[in-house]
Design a protein around this motif. Structure first.
Motif, mmCIF file in Angstrom:
data_model
loop_
_atom_site.group_PDB
_atom_site.id
_atom_site.type_symbol
_atom_site.label_atom_id
_atom_site.label_comp_id
_atom_site.label_asym_id
_atom_site.label_seq_id
_atom_site.Cartn_x
_atom_site.Cartn_y
_atom_site.Cartn_z
ATOM 1 N N TYR A 166 -14.960 32.084 -23.514
ATOM 2 C CA TYR A 166 -13.581 32.589 -23.525
ATOM 3 C C TYR A 166 -13.647 34.107 -23.711
ATOM 4 O O TYR A 166 -14.153 34.589 -24.734
ATOM 5 C CB TYR A 166 -12.791 31.946 -24.668
ATOM 6 C CG TYR A 166 -12.719 30.435 -24.575
ATOM 7 C CD1 TYR A 166 -11.800 29.819 -23.732
ATOM 8 C CD2 TYR A 166 -13.572 29.637 -25.327
ATOM 9 C CE1 TYR A 166 -11.735 28.432 -23.641
ATOM 10 C CE2 TYR A 166 -13.523 28.252 -25.248
ATOM 11 C CZ TYR A 166 -12.596 27.650 -24.396
ATOM 12 O OH TYR A 166 -12.542 26.279 -24.301
ATOM 13 N N SER A 199 -7.356 32.548 -21.578
ATOM 14 C CA SER A 199 -8.283 32.284 -22.681
ATOM 15 C C SER A 199 -7.740 32.665 -24.053
ATOM 16 O O SER A 199 -8.330 32.314 -25.080
ATOM 17 C CB SER A 199 -9.582 33.056 -22.439
ATOM 18 O OG SER A 199 -9.352 34.454 -22.518
ATOM 19 N N LYS A 200 -6.615 33.350 -24.085
ATOM 20 C CA LYS A 200 -6.104 33.904 -25.342
ATOM 21 C C LYS A 200 -5.963 32.881 -26.476
ATOM 22 O O LYS A 200 -6.339 33.164 -27.617
ATOM 23 C CB LYS A 200 -4.758 34.604 -25.099
ATOM 24 C CG LYS A 200 -4.286 35.405 -26.310
ATOM 25 C CD LYS A 200 -3.035 36.212 -25.977
ATOM 26 C CE LYS A 200 -2.595 37.031 -27.193
ATOM 27 N NZ LYS A 200 -1.395 37.854 -26.888
ATOM 28 N N PRO A 201 -5.444 31.667 -26.217
ATOM 29 C CA PRO A 201 -5.318 30.697 -27.318
ATOM 30 C C PRO A 201 -6.648 30.328 -27.974
ATOM 31 O O PRO A 201 -6.681 29.897 -29.123
ATOM 32 C CB PRO A 201 -4.686 29.473 -26.633
ATOM 33 C CG PRO A 201 -3.984 30.023 -25.443
ATOM 34 C CD PRO A 201 -4.829 31.148 -24.970
ATOM 35 N N GLU A 202 -7.748 30.511 -27.249
ATOM 36 C CA GLU A 202 -9.067 30.158 -27.787
ATOM 37 C C GLU A 202 -9.797 31.386 -28.346
ATOM 38 O O GLU A 202 -10.926 31.262 -28.822
ATOM 39 C CB GLU A 202 -9.930 29.508 -26.688
ATOM 40 C CG GLU A 202 -9.394 28.191 -26.170
ATOM 41 C CD GLU A 202 -9.470 27.089 -27.215
ATOM 42 O OE1 GLU A 202 -10.348 27.168 -28.094
ATOM 43 O OE2 GLU A 202 -8.651 26.149 -27.150
ATOM 44 N N TYR A 204 -8.843 33.382 -30.922
ATOM 45 C CA TYR A 204 -8.164 33.797 -32.162
ATOM 46 C C TYR A 204 -9.046 34.698 -33.017
ATOM 47 O O TYR A 204 -8.548 35.472 -33.831
ATOM 48 C CB TYR A 204 -7.726 32.566 -32.969
ATOM 49 C CG TYR A 204 -8.725 31.455 -33.017
ATOM 50 C CD1 TYR A 204 -9.747 31.450 -33.950
ATOM 51 C CD2 TYR A 204 -8.638 30.403 -32.109
ATOM 52 C CE1 TYR A 204 -10.673 30.429 -33.978
ATOM 53 C CE2 TYR A 204 -9.561 29.373 -32.140
ATOM 54 C CZ TYR A 204 -10.579 29.384 -33.072
ATOM 55 O OH TYR A 204 -11.498 28.361 -33.090
#
Length: 406
Positions: A166, A199-202, A204
């Motif tokens: 990611y 990929s942003k939600p993964e 963090y």
């Protein structure tokens, strides 16, 4: 005024023939001859290099030369930049030091390099222009599947080992390292990647790499090291992609045999995953220290009926554990005995000490008999190696030496 020049008909035909020949003659790619002076520079600067290790007196090498050159010509037209793909060769008689460096044991040997790094798997396919060209095209294809929606993560092929990266952006050092690793290990794992908003939600805690093991019960694992550190990233992913217990097939049998290590094999039915899991766990528990002395493998009972018959077993007897030392085959006792602490480890130690071989020829060691029990020589003939037949063939290679086996 420039006077007109008239050519006779034969001269005109000759000129047209020369013109047509010049226009339609394909680019001839040079096969680079490697030596101690240029090998590192050429291989380090090549995206992909296919190197033919040969000897002029070897008939198989002689047969390969024109095929190798023609395949180079075909690929050169598709990848014209000098460093995209390099076809090279090493005369092993003239440069025995290079042959020793890359442990060449047969002619011809075709090894693949990426940016100077030798790939573990050499080319063992058909020796034809088409097969070689197709192989290079495959090596030049993108080994990473881009994810356009995180929902795709729920549908990867869970029969494979999946490595998912990611990343905030594709143009980053993190991704370049990931891409280098994928180029090397794409035969062992499926590589996927997501970028930006996808990929942003993964992400963090920033860019990261996740390993999804085969099956649906095993938990995911996250890489915690530096993503710009190639060695650290490569070692972590290799550990996940190349299992301790590998499957042997007819496709990889030659490669595994040529590694030169005896085989400890579990024969099991394809659907019998429970026995495989037990074997994997016990190998990890009892034999991890023996990783460099023996290959841990599992094989499909149906596909490898012949080796089973060799040790007087059938698929109905599976699961069966055996050792193939490339000289003889030795059968472990009842499969459930693998759960007895140290039992599997002792089986392997008895191979290395020569005890298995002695007992096949002379019966149990005196130390293994009960007090007062008469010791007898029990002559027997251990089954010969079955998997040795998968080794490189003298009908395809010139073999340089016999392997020293147990």
């Amino acid at each position: 005024m420039i006077p007109a020049i008239f050519l006779s008909l034969p001269d005109l035909r000759c000129s047209l023939l020369l013109l047509v020949t010049w226009v339609f003659t394909p680019v001839t790619a040079e096969i680079i001859s490697l030596d101690t002076e240029n090998i590192d520079d050429i291989l380090n600067n090549a995206d992909v290099a296919l190197v033919n290790f040969y000897a002029d007196w070897c008939r198989f090498s002689q047969m390969l030369h024109p095929i190798f050159e023609e395949a180079s010509n075909v690929i050169k037209e598709e990848y014209p930049n000098a460093n995209q793909v390099v076809f090279a060769r090493v005369d092993c008689d003239q440069h025995s030091d290079i042959a020793q460096r890359y442990r060449i044991s047969k002619y011809p040997t075709l090894k693949l390099f990426r940016n100077g790094m030798m790939m573990k798997r050499e080319y063992r396919g058909q020796r034809s222009v088409k097969a070689l060209a197709d192989y290079i095209r495959q090596q030049k294809s993108d080994p990473i599947q881009e994810l356009h929606d995180l929902a795709e993560i729920t549908t990867p092929d869970r029969s494979k080992r999946n490595i998912i990266g990611y990343f905030e952006q594709k143009d980053s050092e993190n991704y370049r390292v990931f891409e280098r690793v994928a180029n090397i290990l794409h035969d062992d794992c499926a590589f996927l990647a997501a970028f930006g908003v996808v990929s942003k939600p993964e992400r963090y805690s920033g860019d990261n790499i996740v390993y999804k093991p085969p099956g649906h019960s095993a938990p995911d694992m996250v890489y915690l090291g530096s993503m710009t550190n190639f060695d650290g990233t490569y070692n972590w992913i290799q550990d996940k992609c190349v299992p301790l217990v590998r499957e042997i097939t007819f496709e990889n049998g030659e490669e595994l045999t040529e590694e030169g290590l005896p085989f400890l094999i579990l024969f099991h039915m394809k659907e019998d995953t429970e026995s495989l899991e037990i074997f994997q766990n016990e190998v990890a528990r009892q034999l991890i220290s023996e990783k460099g002395t023996i290959n841990f493998l599992h094989a499909d009972c149906d596909k490898f009926r012949h080796p089973l018959l060799h040790i007087q077993k059938t698929p109905a007897d599976c699961p069966v554990i055996a050792i193939d030392s490339f000289r003889h085959m030795y059968v472990f006792g009842d499969f459930r005995d693998v759960l007895i602490p140290g039992k599997l480890k002792q089986f392997v130690f008895d191979l290395h000490s020569g005890k298995l071989h002695r007992e096949f020829h002379h019966g149990p060691d005196p130390t293994d008999t009960a007090p007062g029990e008469e010791v007898q020589d029990v002559a027997s003939s251990p089954p010969e190696s079955s998997f040795q037949k998968l080794a490189p063939s003298e009908y395809r290679y010139t073999l340089l030496r016999d392997r020293d086996e147990l």
